[in-house]
Design a protein around this motif. Structure first.
Motif, mmCIF file in Angstrom:
data_model
loop_
_atom_site.group_PDB
_atom_site.id
_atom_site.type_symbol
_atom_site.label_atom_id
_atom_site.label_comp_id
_atom_site.label_asym_id
_atom_site.label_seq_id
_atom_site.Cartn_x
_atom_site.Cartn_y
_atom_site.Cartn_z
ATOM 1 N N TYR A 239 -1.010 0.673 10.478
ATOM 2 C CA TYR A 239 -1.494 1.041 9.285
ATOM 3 C C TYR A 239 -1.848 2.997 9.488
ATOM 4 O O TYR A 239 -0.505 3.330 8.866
ATOM 5 C CB TYR A 239 -2.877 0.400 8.644
ATOM 6 C CG TYR A 239 -2.542 -0.666 7.444
ATOM 7 C CD1 TYR A 239 -2.609 -0.390 6.445
ATOM 8 C CD2 TYR A 239 -2.692 -1.717 7.777
ATOM 9 C CE1 TYR A 239 -2.326 -1.330 5.446
ATOM 10 C CE2 TYR A 239 -2.623 -2.809 7.120
ATOM 11 C CZ TYR A 239 -2.224 -2.435 6.000
ATOM 12 O OH TYR A 239 -2.507 -3.624 4.623
ATOM 13 N N ALA B 51 -5.369 -0.072 -3.137
ATOM 14 C CA ALA B 51 -5.546 0.710 -2.783
ATOM 15 C C ALA B 51 -4.002 1.048 -1.499
ATOM 16 O O ALA B 51 -2.928 0.965 -1.598
ATOM 17 C CB ALA B 51 -4.985 -0.990 -1.895
ATOM 18 N N ALA C 18 0.863 -1.050 0.091
ATOM 19 C CA ALA C 18 -0.006 -0.148 -0.188
ATOM 20 C C ALA C 18 0.730 1.364 -0.202
ATOM 21 O O ALA C 18 0.449 2.292 -0.976
ATOM 22 C CB ALA C 18 -1.337 -0.239 1.133
ATOM 23 N N GLU D 289 -7.294 2.031 2.923
ATOM 24 C CA GLU D 289 -6.376 0.153 3.795
ATOM 25 C C GLU D 289 -7.081 0.639 5.059
ATOM 26 O O GLU D 289 -8.082 -0.275 6.007
ATOM 27 C CB GLU D 289 -5.434 0.037 3.634
ATOM 28 C CG GLU D 289 -5.052 -0.375 2.326
ATOM 29 C CD GLU D 289 -5.446 -1.757 1.619
ATOM 30 O OE1 GLU D 289 -6.291 -1.707 0.868
ATOM 31 O OE2 GLU D 289 -4.976 -3.461 2.466
ATOM 32 N N LYS E 94 -9.485 -5.752 -1.221
ATOM 33 C CA LYS E 94 -10.533 -5.501 -0.069
ATOM 34 C C LYS E 94 -11.551 -4.124 0.395
ATOM 35 O O LYS E 94 -11.403 -3.353 0.383
ATOM 36 C CB LYS E 94 -9.640 -5.120 1.199
ATOM 37 C CG LYS E 94 -8.069 -6.039 1.297
ATOM 38 C CD LYS E 94 -7.580 -5.775 2.577
ATOM 39 C CE LYS E 94 -5.673 -6.474 2.649
ATOM 40 N NZ LYS E 94 -5.351 -6.001 1.845
ATOM 41 N N ASN F 235 -7.550 -11.546 5.264
ATOM 42 C CA ASN F 235 -6.664 -11.368 4.972
ATOM 43 C C ASN F 235 -5.018 -11.962 4.761
ATOM 44 O O ASN F 235 -4.655 -12.166 3.764
ATOM 45 C CB ASN F 235 -6.501 -9.816 5.340
ATOM 46 C CG ASN F 235 -7.244 -8.879 5.203
ATOM 47 O OD1 ASN F 235 -8.460 -9.774 4.468
ATOM 48 N ND2 ASN F 235 -6.805 -7.823 5.828
#
Lengths: 211, 547, 400
Positions: free
Chosen positions: B515, B494, B341, B499, C72, C50
């Motif tokens: 994240y 993404a 990401a 995310e 996702k 995931n």
């Protein structure tokens, strides 16, 4: 071919009556002093000659330098040097690099460095090439600024209140140096000032605006 | 940059009146609005949008103005300024997560004082996160808008000759704060008005912060619009479009209301100035304002700290102040995902920020070379994409792009980001770029340097720091974009932000920590570089140390 | 919703006759799949899932040269919308989505609107080991799958309780209500229309109705009000006693784990019998957590994957779908350390070696054995869920 800087019927206005009108020929090595209180448009005249006049001004007339009509030339192709009251050394370049900026392209690195060192030596600043300009004194900066201008081999020199930031003793010294160098190179000089001493020291014709 | 906005609004306008030929529905009809007004949650959702926007903007502005009035030029002010500037780049989503992890009943603050002070051995059943009034969501916006408005105000202060005005009013016996408000505030406010309107429009229609901190029974109007827009039932899309138009009207209405408030404040202010009161409560007010400002800074800062702790946490039961053990496990687990990401985020952000920077420099340089001036109206035009709620035109843009057969993915997402990044980059660079002494240019031209030579060899090197800062602003804005990435990217793109927000629904605080931290880093590190690089490159150039 | 989709489907141009891969000819499928990229749109809110999907990606890349990308989602409906939008835009050959994790209403909608590729599921090689008799893998919320989706996990409702605070199991929904009234603020369920949230509502209905067989046929205006009336009475009594007095709800099932871990609630609901054990292993839940089912049993269903009609990588998607039903993937999914999902396979159909892998799994402290899980109650017809979720939102989703 007429040597020198000629202003032919130059009239500048800002959407109204003319701010100033000049018709004058400055021979090689001569100085024309333009005087008048601030706000009268003295600097506007210089901007017109350097080609940086703001678009809200209207100008008529012609500027000739050594016989070439430069009225519509791009600023960097006019070969008109200018000095302001501030030294305006480029703060991101060393003293030497500032001088080299004025130097025309070409020549070996060695040769260019030599020219820069010569110029520094000429104004008593030998060994200053690697210095940060911000660490120089006012008089030293003024000298570097002058030599930078001269290294670009201009055909005419404009002075915009060039000495007003200097204190009295330094002032005369720098002033003499500028005029000496200009004379030595036979440059026509146009000086704008509101200081009578400067005008007197210049020793040339005087136009007073705003009367 | 107005093109996509106008196109998007058109793409919203048609379905709102029952016209979506692609779905075999042709209008015009008022049914979408009828369905919209039938939704039982609408009054509350509208109220939420209005109250959040007005309160968040009003309170942020008040805090910033009082701090600046009471403290500008002092040591605590410089300290706060230095603290708040980096916080500006912390993405909204990360700040919101941080705040949630801080002030929830089971949050860090509650853990720190429990059970010692509170006697709680389990979290109290208090509705703090997702409260029905949206107060937590409002707070989440305030902690991010205060740094933004403060920096904008600082930029405006430079042109307002504030110091001398305050000195004179103090000489006339006015308190520092009152003197500032009476003499400097009107000038400063006139300058910061456009960004304030941006804050208002943004706060009213924010989606990511609302998803994380806002209520859900019902959600705010913008969140509901996004829900409708992603419903498999196409009729819902029409309802969403109608909602989007309503959202737009609400924002316009709130802006008008704010304008009326400005006029009223102007009248009251002039009367207040006429009374000649010198300000008796200046000291107390200034203290409170500074406290609130510090609280905002602390909330974001501690939020990042608690995100960090969660990202390393093993089992962390309530009311332990710290986890039982710290572990790399969460990072090992989410590392590969975040790196992927991060790559996507960095790619999009650097292309977009660079494009915005080039466009901005091109614009500003053209303005300089051809002596053009951007009028006040031009400035508003620049702000327009930021004033139109994202929820009002992005869904329309998505539908239009699909209709045109434009493939979803990175390219369109970059374009959509550019719409939001360009204004910020421009606003960030314009002032320093214009403030550059043009006599430098005249000198360089007299030294026979061409216009491009002047730009590359003199102007840009001298402006290295503001240029890099503008680039960092662009990067940070792009990193933080949620809705454009989600809607225009069609789920295939993404980024760290999409995310992270997607994780919100799962409630895995360790994953969110990882994240959120990566996202913060992605936005923060460019800023650090924008400060460090010029300092290193120009370490021997005193003249550029403050430029 | 179904009505709109049907109208839509009728209005759209007929599908182009593309040379779709034939699942019966597995070698061709394998050859075609090599080098394809499969975009699997699956809910991304659970890190364990995931991770599992990432592992599947590694395995199919290794064995078949198929690249798997996990898109996702926060809501499966997004993927459905996407395929729908593509169909409107005329993107019939290479849509953004190659595979969807799908269930219930979304499947019914897509199947009805001809948005799915198939039938393919029952031609996949691994179908032979799937327990088609004993598990609900051929109907999805009473809608026959007809090979348009293939199962990969079994789910059944279990209640998750922290025995440190709530030692005893509850036998019925009525008992749950009474317990909640005695312990206000200690229970919650995910906010409908979340999948698990609506499942809770259905579980209430199935448990409190004297005869839940009325739910097997579509809800009508005549039956709906009378049948659901006890549900609303139940919820009216329950809501003020919920966590946060029902003014806020967890967004999803996994969002309730931190609430239990922090001691905010004592009881929650899960659709995965092994999820609690997995969460304990990941230190997301305290070790004192256990699960239980109701006396009359609980609702169960299978999780499926489906392939959109406009996928450009159908062969690759079938490879992934088939791999998901392989003993290797199924055993990994059932491992509580990994996912803790129920298997869809028939143990008797497996080779001894494969069976031994399943038998060797330690299901975890909080996971009930197949026997303890008891009777699986069938999902009601999807029309009930849609209407109940809509009504729930009007009644409780816009707090008074």
């Amino acid at each position: 071919m007429d040597k020198g800087l000629s202003l032919r019927d130059v009239t500048i206005s800002k959407g109204g009556p003319p701010l100033l009108s000049v018709n004058h020929n400055i021979g090689p090595g001569e100085v024309l002093t333009v005087m008048g209180p601030s706000g009268v448009g003295k600097s506007t005249l210089l901007a017109f000659i350097t080609g940086t006049l703001a678009p809200d001004f209207q100008a008529m007339g012609e500027v000739l330098l050594d016989g070439h009509d430069i009225t519509h030339a791009a600023p960097h192709q006019r070969r008109v040097g200018i000095l302001f009251q501030d030294d305006l050394l480029f703060p991101h370049l060393s003293v030497g690099a500032n001088l080299a900026f004025g130097l025309q392209p070409g020549g070996t690195t060695e040769a260019r460095r030599d020219k820069v060192n010569e110029a520094l030596a000429e104004v008593g600043l030998t060994g200053f090439a690697d210095r940060d300009p911000a660490t120089l004194s006012g008089g030293q900066k003024a000298r570097v600024a002058l030599m930078r201008m001269l290294l670009s081999e201009p055909c005419g020199l404009l002075l915009d209140e060039p000495f007003s930031r200097l204190d009295a003793t330094l002032r005369a010294q720098v002033r003499d140096m500028v005029f000496d160098r200009a004379k030595a190179r036979s440059l026509p000089v146009l000086m704008v000032t509101h200081d009578a001493d400067d005008a007197r020291a210049a020793g040339g014709a005087i136009i007073t605006l705003g009367d | 940059m107005l093109g996509p906005v106008v196109a998007g609004l058109w793409g919203t306008f048609l379905p709102a009146f029952g016209h979506l030929p692609a779905a075999g529905i042709t209008g015009p009809s008022l049914d979408p609005f009828r369905y919209l007004f039938d939704w039982a949650g609408l009054p509350r959702a509208m109220m939420l949008s209005i109250t959040t926007g007005l309160i968040a903007t009003g309170v942020s502005l008040l805090i910033v103005m009082l701090i600046t009035a009471g403290w500008s030029g002092t040591r605590p002010f410089r300290l706060l300024e230095r603290l708040l500037s980096p916080l500006l780049s912390v993405p909204h989503a990360a700040a919101a997560f941080g705040l949630a992890f801080l002030i929830a009943p089971s949050g860090w603050l509650s853990r720190l004082v429990s059970p010692g002070l509170t006697g709680w051995d389990r979290p109290p059943d208090l509705l703090i996160i997702q409260d029905s009034w949206g107060l937590t969501m409002t707070a989440g916006l305030i902690i991010k808008e205060v740094p933004f408005l403060l920096l904008i105000t600082l930029a405006a202060l430079g042109q307002a000759d504030a110091q001398r005005s305050v000195a004179i009013s103090q000489a006339l016996g006015y308190g520092r704060l009152t003197g500032w408000l009476k003499t400097v505030f009107p000038r400063v406010y006139a300058q910061i008005r456009p960004p304030i309107y941006v804050v208002l429009a943004y706060s009213m229609s924010v989606v990511d912060v609302a998803v994380i901190l806002g209520p859900n029974t019902p959600p705010s109007l913008s969140v509901q619009i996004v829900k409708w827009m992603s419903d498999p039932d196409l009729a819902m899309r029409l309802e969403g479009a109608a909602g989007a138009l309503l959202q737009l009207l609400l924002v316009i209405g709130a802006l008008v209301l704010w304008r009326l408030g400005e006029i009223a404040a102007g009248i009251i202010g002039r009367r207040w100035i006429m009374t000649g009161r010198r300000g008796r409560f200046d000291a107390v007010t200034a203290q409170i304002a500074l406290g609130l400002g510090a609280a905002c800074a602390l909330a974001v800062l501690l939020g990042v700290v608690v995100l960090t702790i969660w990202s390393f946490a093993g089992y962390w039961g309530f009311p332990d102040a710290l986890p039982d053990q710290l572990t790399w496990r969460n990072w090992m687990r989410h590392g590969p995902g975040t790196l992927e990401a991060l790559g996507e985020t960095a790619l999009i952000a650097s292309v977009v920020a660079l494009a915005a920077l080039i466009l901005t420099i091109g614009c500003l340089e053209a303005e300089y070379r051809y002596g053009l001036h951007i009028s006040q109206r031009g400035i508003w035009l620049l702000y327009l994409p930021l004033l139109i709620p994202q929820t009002a035109f992005l869904p329309g843009l998505q539908t239009l792009m699909l209709g045109l057969g434009a493939d979803v993915g990175r390219g369109p997402v970059m374009l959509a980001h550019l719409v939001f990044v360009l204004p910020y980059v421009f606003l960030s660079l314009a002032d320093p770029f214009r403030a550059w002494d043009t006599r430098m240019g005249t000198i360089a031209a007299a030294l026979r340097s061409s216009p491009n030579g002047v730009l590359w060899r003199v102007r840009l090197p001298m402006l290295l720091r503001p240029v890099l800062t503008a680039l960092a602003v662009g990067l940070a804005v792009s990193v933080g974009q949620y809705l454009p990435t989600l809607l225009i990217g069609g789920g295939r793109v993404a980024t760290l932000t999409t995310e992270a927000v997607a994780l919100a629904s799962g409630g895995d605080r360790r994953a969110i920590g990882v994240y959120g931290l990566m996202q913060t880093g992605a936005a923060l590190i460019p800023f650090a570089l924008a400060l460090l690089v010029p300092a290193m490159v120009w370490r021997n150039r005193k003249g550029l140390r403050h430029g | 919703m179904m009505k709109h989709l049907a109208v839509l489907a009728a209005l759209l141009a007929p599908l182009p006759a593309l040379a779709d891969p034939d699942p019966a000819n597995w070698d061709t499928v394998k050859a075609e799949a090599e080098g394809q990229t499969v975009y699997w749109n699956a809910w991304g809110g659970s890190t364990t899932t995931n991770d599992f999907i990432a592992w599947v990606g590694d395995r199919v890349a290794e064995d078949y040269g198929v690249t798997l990308e996990h898109v996702k989602l926060t809501d499966t409906a997004d993927a459905v919308t996407r395929v729908l939008s593509e169909k409107q835009a005329g993107e019939n050959d290479d849509g953004a989505i190659d595979m969807i994790w799908i269930n219930g209403a979304n499947f019914a909608a897509m199947k009805e609107a001809d948005l799915l590729f198939g039938p393919y599921a029952e031609q996949l090689p691994n179908w032979s080991v799937v327990d088609a008799e004993g598990k609900t893998v051929q109907t999805d919320f009473t809608v026959p799958t007809e090979g348009y989706e293939s199962p990969w996990a079994m789910a059944q409702v279990v209640f998750v309780h922290d025995t440190a605070d709530m030692p005893d199991r509850l036998g019925s929904m009525q008992a749950l209500l009474e317990w909640a009234q005695a312990n206000p603020g200690r229970f919650s369920y995910p906010q409908p229309p979340d999948f698990l949230g609506t499942t809770f509502l259905k579980q209430v209905l199935v448990d409190i109705l004297p005869d839940p067989s009325v739910l097997e046929v579509a809800a009508t205006d005549e039956t709906y009000d009378a049948v659901t009336e006890p549900l609303w009475a139940y919820l009216d009594a329950l809501t003020p006693n919920l966590w946060r007095e029902g003014k806020a709800y967890p967004a999803t099932g996994t969002a309730m784990f931190p609430l239990i871990a922090d001691g905010e609630i004592d009881l929650s609901i899960s659709f995965s019998p092994g999820a609690a054990s997995t969460a304990i292993a990941n230190s997301e839940l305290p070790p004192t957590v256990r699960t239980f089912v109701l006396d009359k049993g609980t609702i169960g269903n299978a999780s499926f994957v489906a392939i959109p009609y406009n996928s450009g990588s159908k062969a690759g998607a079938m490879i992934v779908a088939n791999f998901l039903m392989s003993p290797e993937a199924q055993a990994r999914a059932q491992d509580p350390e990994i996912l803790g999902y129920g298997t869809v396979l028939n143990m008797d159909a497996l080779s001894d070696a494969d069976r031994a892998v399943f038998e060797g799994l330690d299901l975890g402290v909080a996971t009930l054995s197949p026997a303890e899980l008891g009777t699986v109650q069938a999902e009601p017809h999807p029309s009930w869920m849609t209407r109940i979720a809509d009504d729930w939102m009007t009644r409780y989703g816009v707090a008074q």
